[in-house]
Write a protein that holds these residues in place. Sequence first.
Motif, PDB file in Angstrom:
ATOM      1  N   ASP A  73       8.927  -4.771  -3.126  1.00  8.45           N
ATOM      2  CA  ASP A  73       7.658  -4.640  -3.843  1.00  8.45           C
ATOM      3  C   ASP A  73       6.714  -3.676  -3.118  1.00  8.45           C
ATOM      4  OD1 ASP A  73       8.506  -6.374  -5.814  1.00  8.45           O
ATOM      5  OD2 ASP A  73       7.441  -8.115  -4.997  1.00  8.45           O
ATOM      6  N   MET A  74       6.669  -3.763  -1.779  1.00 10.47           N
ATOM      7  CA  MET A  74       5.815  -2.853  -1.013  1.00 10.47           C
ATOM      8  C   MET A  74       6.330  -1.422  -1.129  1.00 10.47           C
ATOM      9  SD  MET A  74       4.526  -4.796   2.436  1.00 10.47           S
ATOM     10  CE  MET A  74       6.106  -4.811   3.231  1.00 10.47           C
ATOM     11  N   LYS A  75       7.632  -1.244  -1.053  1.00 13.26           N
ATOM     12  CA  LYS A  75       8.217   0.097  -1.179  1.00 13.26           C
ATOM     13  C   LYS A  75       7.905   0.687  -2.551  1.00 13.26           C
ATOM     14  CE  LYS A  75      12.584   2.578  -0.945  1.00 13.26           C
ATOM     15  NZ  LYS A  75      14.036   2.471  -0.839  1.00 13.26           N
ATOM     16  N   ASN A  76       8.042  -0.129  -3.591  1.00 14.22           N
ATOM     17  CA  ASN A  76       7.726   0.334  -4.942  1.00 14.22           C
ATOM     18  C   ASN A  76       6.252   0.716  -5.059  1.00 14.22           C
ATOM     19  OD1 ASN A  76      10.330   0.112  -5.932  1.00 14.22           O
ATOM     20  ND2 ASN A  76      10.028  -1.954  -6.716  1.00 14.22           N
ATOM     21  N   ALA A  77       5.381  -0.083  -4.460  1.00 15.06           N
ATOM     22  CA  ALA A  77       3.943   0.218  -4.509  1.00 15.06           C
ATOM     23  C   ALA A  77       3.646   1.532  -3.802  1.00 15.06           C
ATOM     24  CB  ALA A  77       3.148  -0.922  -3.879  1.00 15.06           C
TER      25      ALA A  77
END
Length: 65
Positions: free
Chosen positions: A10-14
């Motif tokens: 999720d952090m990588k996608n953000a």
Amino acid sequence: MEISEEAKLDMKNALNGKLSDNYDDLKIVLENLSAKKAVTTDHGSFKQIDKAIGKIQLKMSKIKA
């Protein structure tokens, strides 16, 4: 505290500009990125995280409105 693989994704996608439409999910990602920003020493990473946090906050305010 260990971050789950889902939270890391999720952090990588953000960071890549892919944000969820769920307010609660965005809140969790925001908290994780804020923690990551606090321990980051690399200026480039810091700016990238800071930019993603700004986008998340903007999207959260739009969802809340």
